[in-house]
Design a protein around this motif. Structure first.
Motif, PDB file in Angstrom:
ATOM      1  N   ILE A  47       0.892  -1.297   0.158  1.00 29.01           N
ATOM      2  CA  ILE A  47       0.019   0.105  -0.079  1.00 29.01           C
ATOM      3  C   ILE A  47       0.738   1.281   0.082  1.00 29.01           C
ATOM      4  N   TRP A  48       0.407   2.246  -0.530  1.00 31.73           N
ATOM      5  CA  TRP A  48       0.939   3.622  -0.666  1.00 31.73           C
ATOM      6  C   TRP A  48       0.159   4.677  -0.188  1.00 31.73           C
ATOM      7  N   CYS A 104     -12.691   3.998  13.314  1.00 26.91           N
ATOM      8  CA  CYS A 104     -12.922   2.947  12.003  1.00 26.91           C
ATOM      9  C   CYS A 104     -13.188   1.438  12.064  1.00 26.91           C
ATOM     10  N   VAL A 105     -14.108   0.857  11.250  1.00 28.80           N
ATOM     11  CA  VAL A 105     -14.418  -0.357  11.408  1.00 28.80           C
ATOM     12  C   VAL A 105     -14.069  -1.249  10.268  1.00 28.80           C
ATOM     13  N   GLY A 106     -13.349  -0.608   9.256  1.00 29.41           N
ATOM     14  CA  GLY A 106     -12.943  -1.118   8.178  1.00 29.41           C
ATOM     15  C   GLY A 106     -14.231  -1.470   7.156  1.00 29.41           C
ATOM     16  N   CYS A 107     -15.079  -0.845   7.061  1.00 27.36           N
ATOM     17  CA  CYS A 107     -16.194  -1.150   6.189  1.00 27.36           C
ATOM     18  C   CYS A 107     -15.975  -0.628   4.679  1.00 27.36           C
ATOM     19  N   ARG A 108     -14.889   0.175   4.273  1.00 30.48           N
ATOM     20  CA  ARG A 108     -14.428   0.300   3.098  1.00 30.48           C
ATOM     21  C   ARG A 108     -15.350   1.365   2.363  1.00 30.48           C
ATOM     22  N   TYR A 109     -16.385   1.796   2.750  1.00 25.87           N
ATOM     23  CA  TYR A 109     -17.457   2.684   2.013  1.00 25.87           C
ATOM     24  C   TYR A 109     -16.547   3.885   1.587  1.00 25.87           C
ATOM     25  N   MET A 111     -13.524   4.167   0.712  1.00 27.96           N
ATOM     26  CA  MET A 111     -12.640   3.934  -0.143  1.00 27.96           C
ATOM     27  C   MET A 111     -13.292   3.952  -1.634  1.00 27.96           C
ATOM     28  N   TYR A 120      -6.781   3.295   1.515  1.00 24.34           N
ATOM     29  CA  TYR A 120      -6.393   1.966   1.549  1.00 24.34           C
ATOM     30  C   TYR A 120      -6.736   1.207   2.751  1.00 24.34           C
ATOM     31  N   ILE A 121      -7.022   0.168   2.718  1.00 26.14           N
ATOM     32  CA  ILE A 121      -7.120  -0.968   3.962  1.00 26.14           C
ATOM     33  C   ILE A 121      -5.839  -1.255   4.256  1.00 26.14           C
ATOM     34  N   LYS A 125      -3.757  -3.704  10.247  1.00 32.40           N
ATOM     35  CA  LYS A 125      -4.772  -3.574  11.113  1.00 32.40           C
ATOM     36  C   LYS A 125      -6.194  -3.499  10.709  1.00 32.40           C
ATOM     37  N   GLY A 126      -6.385  -3.704   9.363  1.00 38.05           N
ATOM     38  CA  GLY A 126      -7.939  -3.880   8.879  1.00 38.05           C
ATOM     39  C   GLY A 126      -8.669  -2.828   8.942  1.00 38.05           C
ATOM     40  N   MET A 127      -8.228  -1.712   8.973  1.00 40.05           N
ATOM     41  CA  MET A 127      -8.695  -0.448   8.673  1.00 40.05           C
ATOM     42  C   MET A 127      -8.277   0.386   7.801  1.00 40.05           C
TER      43      MET A 127
ATOM     44  N   GLN B  11      -6.914  -1.125  -4.451  1.00 39.66           N
ATOM     45  CA  GLN B  11      -7.637  -2.399  -3.808  1.00 39.66           C
ATOM     46  C   GLN B  11      -9.214  -2.458  -4.080  1.00 39.66           C
ATOM     47  N   VAL B  72     -16.250  -6.487   6.878  1.00 34.35           N
ATOM     48  CA  VAL B  72     -15.684  -5.349   7.528  1.00 34.35           C
ATOM     49  C   VAL B  72     -14.699  -5.824   8.341  1.00 34.35           C
TER      50      VAL B  72
END
Lengths: 211, 299
Positions: A47-48, A104-109, A111, A120-121, A125-127, B11, B72
């Motif tokens: 990731i960058w 942050c819960v990492g839902c990627r919305y 993104m 980026y995810i 950390k998954g976030m 991604q 998630v």
């Protein structure tokens, strides 16, 4: 509990509005900003936060390489902050768009909503992870890491509210472009000598499953 | 114009799990609609489908959020934070509440239906209809409000999602009713009147659905750069097999022809084929919409 960032925003009227000007006439595409960002922010492999897109165009002998250093535009009206369901994407009073790792819960919305694809995810950390103008350095009075590392001073960072600053002077006196102003986000990263060919998308992009 | 020398691969944001989530909520909303037709609106013809409809709706809606939680990064934190840090301008914030309230309402509605309390069944059925519309409409809104993607960012998206939900729900109900009547009743006779009238509804829903797809694509092909690119990608590019053949030909046009012709509509074999094809087609529609919409890089 309505706004978890209320206390951080209070009573700071004379704060600067941070922004960046990237002078592509000076950029040679050495990717030093990429490396400096990776080292400073401990960005994992794959990731960058900031990178330089590089294209070649034309036929020999009429050829040129064009560069587009890409980073979070720290928009004035950020889409990511609007769509975030848990208020993890938030904007500081001085304009820096941040990700709160406690929320942050990492839902990627965000993104999928960002027109610049700079979020980026984080694989560990998954976030969500993104450029934050090296806010810890900026708060300490230093320049962001990519600005300091650039060998040709192509990146200029400063206060957009101050008419005497270097960024304001360049924006006022040079033809500047911004990425996708039509998205209505009011981005705060300006490019001098920008080649729009670096924005073009490829038809028939490689699908992820074919790799 | 130029040849890319170096760029960062972005991604995938929303993956297959989200397609399955959309598919399950769609089936649930569709079967809930069929279930409320007799108790809510007094169409007694559809009464034999009511109990099966509500059971299917509840089970599918308990399954659907599991895909969401697998997607998630922080599942348990996400449940907590969605309720505590409510963001009123985010469509996804409302989804968390809808995904809690709609199954609860459906369970209450189902309990009163099985107990035979007509009045309360009607009340909770009528409360459930806007909820079923919202719980599936909001999934369309989630995609529509991701403004960066031209394929998603259209006002038609919630309506397209609602119609494809009802289409797939009716198909599932046709299949479930035929299986139940054939194998799990004493008479082993399929309720032909019910199945054929559901097939008629399916036909007209498919006509509307195809019309909406036509509207969407005709506008996309005339729109700006990214919209044109993504429309070409769907119609003639790598997605064309899934979009043109699986989703629209197998999933919508052939089932529509089958249920529109009286001879095939009255044949259980052809009806089963049509319903199965349609369910596969709508699953393909979810995958095409979620995956194809973000397959092209933005810049």
């Amino acid at each position: 509990m309505s706004n978890p960032h209320e206390d951080k925003k209070e009573g700071k009227k004379d704060l600067p509005r941070w922004g960046m000007v990237i002078d592509l006439d000076r950029c040679v595409g050495c990717h030093t900003c990429e490396i400096a960002c990776k080292i400073e922010n401990d960005v994992p492999l794959g990731i960058w936060r900031s990178w330089v897109k590089e294209i070649e165009k034309g036929r020999y002998p009429n050829v040129v390489r064009a560069f587009r250093p890409t980073l979070c535009n720290h928009c004035e009206d950020p889409i990511c902050c609007k769509v975030c369901p848990v208020k993890a994407a938030w904007q500081r009073e001085d304009g820096i768009v941040m990700v709160d790792p406690h929320l942050c819960v990492g839902c990627r919305y965000c993104m999928s909503a960002c027109p610049y694809e700079v979020r980026y995810i984080h694989p560990l950390k998954g976030m969500i992870d993104k450029c934050d103008f090296c806010h810890n350095r900026v708060d300490a009075g230093l320049q962001p890491s990519c600005v300091e590392a650039c060998p040709n001073s192509a990146r200029i960072f400063g206060n957009l509210k101050d008419p005497e600053s270097e960024v304001s002077r360049l924006i006022a006196t040079r033809p500047v472009a911004r990425l996708k102003p039509e998205m209505g986000t009011d981005p705060r990263v300006y490019y001098i000598g920008f080649d729009p060919a670096t924005l073009e998308i490829k038809r028939e992009a490689e699908l992820i499953w074919e790799k | 114009m130029g040849k890319v020398v170096f760029d960062v691969h972005y991604q995938t944001t929303l993956a297959f799990l989200i397609s399955y989530y959309f598919y399950c909520t769609g089936l649930s909303a569709g079967s809930f609609m069929i279930s409320t037709m007799s108790y809510g609106f007094g169409m007694t013809k559809y009464k034999p489908a009511s109990k099966m409809g509500v059971v299917a709706a509840v089970l599918l809606l308990l399954l659907a959020p599991q895909f969401l939680l697998m997607q998630v990064g922080w599942p348990i934190k996400s449940v907590w934070n969605h309720f505590v840090y409510f963001n009123p301008v985010s469509a996804m914030s409302y989804g968390a509440f809808l995904l809690m309230l709609y199954p609860l309402n459906s369970i209450i509605y189902g309990i009163f239906m099985f107990k035979g309390n007509m009045k309360l069944t009607k009340i909770f059925g009528l409360i459930g209809i806007p909820m079923a519309l919202a719980v599936h409409g909001y999934t369309g809104w989630i995609l529509a409000l991701a403004v960066a993607r031209d394929y998603w960012n259209t006002g038609l998206m919630p309506i397209v999602f609602l119609f494809s939900a009802m289409v797939s729900g009716v198909s599932m109900m046709i299949l479930l009713i035929m299986i139940r009547d054939r194998f799990f009743t004493k008479e082993k006779v399929i309720n032909k009147d019910l199945v054929v009238s559901l097939a008629k509804i399916l036909g007209w829903l498919l006509v509307v659905d195809l019309f909406l797809v036509f509207c969407d694509y005709s506008v996309l092909l005339y729109s700006k750069l990214e919209g044109k690119e993504v429309a070409h990608f769907m119609l003639f590019g790598k997605m064309s097999f899934f979009f043109v053949v699986v989703e629209n030909l197998i999933g919508k046009i052939i089932p529509m022809i089958i249920v529109m012709i009286p001879r095939t509509r009255n044949s259980y074999f052809w009806l089963t084929v049509a319903a199965l094809m349609n369910m596969v087609g709508i699953l393909a529609m979810r995958i095409v919409t979620v995956y194809g919409g973000q397959a092209l890089p933005l810049m």
